[in-house]
Design a protein around this motif. Structure first.
Motif, PDB file in Angstrom:
ATOM      1  N   SER A  30      29.541  38.906   8.075  1.00 35.33           N
ATOM      2  CA  SER A  30      29.163  37.696   7.227  1.00 35.33           C
ATOM      3  C   SER A  30      30.177  36.536   7.626  1.00 35.33           C
ATOM      4  CB  SER A  30      29.018  37.964   5.826  1.00 35.33           C
ATOM      5  OG  SER A  30      30.439  38.349   5.199  1.00 35.33           O
ATOM      6  N   ASN A  31      31.466  36.747   8.028  1.00 37.55           N
ATOM      7  CA  ASN A  31      32.229  35.711   8.407  1.00 37.55           C
ATOM      8  C   ASN A  31      32.190  35.224   9.988  1.00 37.55           C
ATOM      9  OD1 ASN A  31      33.356  35.870   5.959  1.00 37.55           O
ATOM     10  ND2 ASN A  31      34.749  37.184   6.531  1.00 37.55           N
ATOM     11  N   ALA A  32      31.065  35.998  10.652  1.00 43.16           N
ATOM     12  CA  ALA A  32      31.020  35.735  12.032  1.00 43.16           C
ATOM     13  C   ALA A  32      29.553  35.329  12.491  1.00 43.16           C
ATOM     14  CB  ALA A  32      31.434  36.894  12.783  1.00 43.16           C
ATOM     15  N   GLU A  46      21.075  36.680  28.899  1.00 39.41           N
ATOM     16  CA  GLU A  46      20.595  35.682  28.110  1.00 39.41           C
ATOM     17  C   GLU A  46      20.667  36.001  26.441  1.00 39.41           C
ATOM     18  OE1 GLU A  46      16.366  35.283  28.702  1.00 39.41           O
ATOM     19  OE2 GLU A  46      15.995  37.600  28.745  1.00 39.41           O
ATOM     20  N   LEU A  47      20.774  34.984  25.967  1.00 39.45           N
ATOM     21  CA  LEU A  47      20.612  34.978  24.332  1.00 39.45           C
ATOM     22  C   LEU A  47      19.204  35.441  23.888  1.00 39.45           C
ATOM     23  CD1 LEU A  47      21.828  34.442  21.455  1.00 39.45           C
ATOM     24  CD2 LEU A  47      20.973  32.232  21.712  1.00 39.45           C
ATOM     25  N   VAL A  48      19.109  36.597  23.182  1.00 36.64           N
ATOM     26  CA  VAL A  48      17.947  36.848  22.460  1.00 36.64           C
ATOM     27  C   VAL A  48      17.920  36.143  20.909  1.00 36.64           C
ATOM     28  CG1 VAL A  48      16.612  38.818  21.546  1.00 36.64           C
ATOM     29  CG2 VAL A  48      18.029  39.322  23.698  1.00 36.64           C
ATOM     30  N   ALA A  49      18.731  36.435  20.287  1.00 31.44           N
ATOM     31  CA  ALA A  49      18.512  35.814  18.935  1.00 31.44           C
ATOM     32  C   ALA A  49      20.133  35.890  18.207  1.00 31.44           C
ATOM     33  CB  ALA A  49      17.670  36.682  18.111  1.00 31.44           C
ATOM     34  N   GLU A  50      20.389  34.822  17.355  1.00 25.00           N
ATOM     35  CA  GLU A  50      21.546  34.598  16.906  1.00 25.00           C
ATOM     36  C   GLU A  50      21.499  34.653  15.028  1.00 25.00           C
ATOM     37  OE1 GLU A  50      23.978  31.036  17.002  1.00 25.00           O
ATOM     38  OE2 GLU A  50      25.512  32.408  17.799  1.00 25.00           O
ATOM     39  N   ILE A  51      22.242  35.175  14.336  1.00 23.17           N
ATOM     40  CA  ILE A  51      22.212  34.849  12.996  1.00 23.17           C
ATOM     41  C   ILE A  51      23.544  34.209  12.719  1.00 23.17           C
ATOM     42  CG2 ILE A  51      22.904  37.367  12.538  1.00 23.17           C
ATOM     43  CD1 ILE A  51      21.108  36.880   9.711  1.00 23.17           C
ATOM     44  N   THR A  52      23.783  33.237  11.974  1.00 18.86           N
ATOM     45  CA  THR A  52      25.038  32.563  11.684  1.00 18.86           C
ATOM     46  C   THR A  52      25.627  32.775  10.193  1.00 18.86           C
ATOM     47  OG1 THR A  52      24.052  30.695  10.527  1.00 18.86           O
ATOM     48  CG2 THR A  52      24.211  30.491  12.820  1.00 18.86           C
ATOM     49  N   THR A  53      26.743  32.638  10.088  1.00 16.81           N
ATOM     50  CA  THR A  53      27.401  33.012   8.553  1.00 16.81           C
ATOM     51  C   THR A  53      26.586  32.515   7.716  1.00 16.81           C
ATOM     52  OG1 THR A  53      28.576  30.986   8.724  1.00 16.81           O
ATOM     53  CG2 THR A  53      29.661  32.864   9.857  1.00 16.81           C
ATOM     54  N   SER A  54      25.597  31.596   7.587  1.00 15.77           N
ATOM     55  CA  SER A  54      24.903  31.147   6.636  1.00 15.77           C
ATOM     56  C   SER A  54      23.576  31.788   6.584  1.00 15.77           C
ATOM     57  CB  SER A  54      24.543  29.369   6.679  1.00 15.77           C
ATOM     58  OG  SER A  54      24.005  29.048   7.801  1.00 15.77           O
ATOM     59  N   GLY A  55      23.356  32.545   7.669  1.00 16.46           N
ATOM     60  CA  GLY A  55      22.066  33.419   7.650  1.00 16.46           C
ATOM     61  C   GLY A  55      20.912  32.536   8.363  1.00 16.46           C
ATOM     62  N   SER A  56      21.261  31.538   9.079  1.00 20.82           N
ATOM     63  CA  SER A  56      20.469  30.873   9.928  1.00 20.82           C
ATOM     64  C   SER A  56      20.160  31.522  10.919  1.00 20.82           C
ATOM     65  CB  SER A  56      20.896  29.304  10.094  1.00 20.82           C
ATOM     66  OG  SER A  56      20.841  28.479   9.014  1.00 20.82           O
ATOM     67  N   ILE A  70      16.068  39.510  14.285  1.00 24.19           N
ATOM     68  CA  ILE A  70      17.475  39.895  13.941  1.00 24.19           C
ATOM     69  C   ILE A  70      17.774  39.774  12.542  1.00 24.19           C
ATOM     70  CG2 ILE A  70      18.385  37.630  14.229  1.00 24.19           C
ATOM     71  CD1 ILE A  70      20.737  38.499  15.561  1.00 24.19           C
ATOM     72  N   SER A  71      18.563  40.765  12.013  1.00 27.41           N
ATOM     73  CA  SER A  71      19.076  40.774  10.602  1.00 27.41           C
ATOM     74  C   SER A  71      20.353  41.394  10.575  1.00 27.41           C
ATOM     75  CB  SER A  71      17.919  41.707   9.946  1.00 27.41           C
ATOM     76  OG  SER A  71      17.863  43.101  10.315  1.00 27.41           O
ATOM     77  N   ARG A  72      20.870  41.254   9.479  1.00 25.23           N
ATOM     78  CA  ARG A  72      22.147  41.854   9.052  1.00 25.23           C
ATOM     79  C   ARG A  72      22.291  42.636   7.785  1.00 25.23           C
ATOM     80  NH1 ARG A  72      25.534  35.957   8.649  1.00 25.23           N
ATOM     81  NH2 ARG A  72      25.165  36.077   6.226  1.00 25.23           N
ATOM     82  N   ASP A  73      23.173  43.701   7.630  1.00 27.22           N
ATOM     83  CA  ASP A  73      23.362  44.513   6.444  1.00 27.22           C
ATOM     84  C   ASP A  73      24.706  44.155   6.219  1.00 27.22           C
ATOM     85  OD1 ASP A  73      23.796  46.036   4.369  1.00 27.22           O
ATOM     86  OD2 ASP A  73      22.338  47.519   4.971  1.00 27.22           O
ATOM     87  N   ASN A  74      25.185  43.593   5.301  1.00 30.23           N
ATOM     88  CA  ASN A  74      26.697  43.285   5.205  1.00 30.23           C
ATOM     89  C   ASN A  74      27.309  44.398   4.570  1.00 30.23           C
ATOM     90  OD1 ASN A  74      26.462  40.449   6.062  1.00 30.23           O
ATOM     91  ND2 ASN A  74      26.152  39.744   4.074  1.00 30.23           N
ATOM     92  N   ALA A  75      26.572  45.302   3.615  1.00 34.52           N
ATOM     93  CA  ALA A  75      27.221  46.270   3.171  1.00 34.52           C
ATOM     94  C   ALA A  75      27.432  47.271   4.149  1.00 34.52           C
ATOM     95  CB  ALA A  75      26.353  46.824   2.085  1.00 34.52           C
ATOM     96  N   ARG A  76      26.874  47.313   5.259  1.00 34.49           N
ATOM     97  CA  ARG A  76      26.903  48.432   6.330  1.00 34.49           C
ATOM     98  C   ARG A  76      27.727  47.844   7.399  1.00 34.49           C
ATOM     99  NH1 ARG A  76      22.114  50.476   4.194  1.00 34.49           N
ATOM    100  NH2 ARG A  76      22.197  52.578   4.080  1.00 34.49           N
ATOM    101  N   ASN A  77      27.844  46.205   7.287  1.00 33.12           N
ATOM    102  CA  ASN A  77      28.770  45.755   8.453  1.00 33.12           C
ATOM    103  C   ASN A  77      28.151  45.757   9.823  1.00 33.12           C
ATOM    104  OD1 ASN A  77      30.761  43.749   8.461  1.00 33.12           O
ATOM    105  ND2 ASN A  77      31.885  45.096   9.542  1.00 33.12           N
ATOM    106  N   THR A  78      26.848  45.872   9.565  1.00 37.12           N
ATOM    107  CA  THR A  78      25.821  46.182  10.838  1.00 37.12           C
ATOM    108  C   THR A  78      24.726  44.836  11.115  1.00 37.12           C
ATOM    109  OG1 THR A  78      26.107  48.472  10.608  1.00 37.12           O
ATOM    110  CG2 THR A  78      24.359  47.654  11.763  1.00 37.12           C
ATOM    111  N   VAL A  79      24.563  44.583  12.299  1.00 43.71           N
ATOM    112  CA  VAL A  79      23.569  43.816  12.604  1.00 43.71           C
ATOM    113  C   VAL A  79      22.295  44.680  13.367  1.00 43.71           C
ATOM    114  CG1 VAL A  79      22.887  41.765  13.828  1.00 43.71           C
ATOM    115  CG2 VAL A  79      25.089  42.046  12.711  1.00 43.71           C
ATOM    116  N   TYR A  80      21.192  44.224  13.149  1.00 42.89           N
ATOM    117  CA  TYR A  80      19.976  44.961  13.804  1.00 42.89           C
ATOM    118  C   TYR A  80      19.281  44.023  14.677  1.00 42.89           C
ATOM    119  CZ  TYR A  80      21.204  48.157  10.259  1.00 42.89           C
ATOM    120  OH  TYR A  80      21.814  49.072   9.196  1.00 42.89           O
TER     121      TYR A  80
END
Length: 116
Positions: A30-32, A46-56, A70-80
């Motif tokens: 969540s800090n990256a 090439e870039l596929v997708a990005e999710i920022t610290t704010s969730g954009s 793209i999504s992230r699970d902060n509890a698992r510290n994992t990006v999907y």
């Protein structure tokens, strides 16, 4: 230390789906700014997708925007990266990247092959 480990790649038929995972350690996602890149055979990464610290979320290309999420699970510290309606041209090595404190970190990649 910062470590990114991708998983979930494999062989899939055209039209199929895969979910890639990027397990992070050594920092809090969540800090990256977290992103997925891909490198097809013989082509540049090439870039596929990005999710920022704010969730954009930014999707690089219209050809992927409606199929890849793209999504992230902060509890698992994992990006999907959920990939649907896969096409042969999606065949590539997929990499996870973290941008943290002006430095970039990469995982080792996971291979996705779309073929019948």
């Amino acid at each position: 230390q910062v470590q990114l480990v991708e998983s979930g790649g494999g062989l899939v038929q055209p039209g199929g789906s895969l979910r890639l995972s990027c397990a992070a350690s050594g920092f809090t996602i969540s800090n990256a700014a977290m992103s997925w890149y891909r490198q097809p055979p013989g082509k540049e990464r090439e870039l596929v997708a990005e999710i920022t610290t704010s969730g954009s979320i930014t999707n690089n290309a219209d050809s992927m925007k409606d199929r890849f999420t793209i999504s992230r699970d902060n509890a698992r510290n994992t990006v999907y990266l959920q990939m649907n309606s896969l096409k042969r041209e999606d065949t590539a090595m997929y990499y996870c990247k973290a941008r943290l404190l002006l430095r970039s970190y990469w995982g080792q990649g996971t291979q996705v092959t779309v073929s019948s």
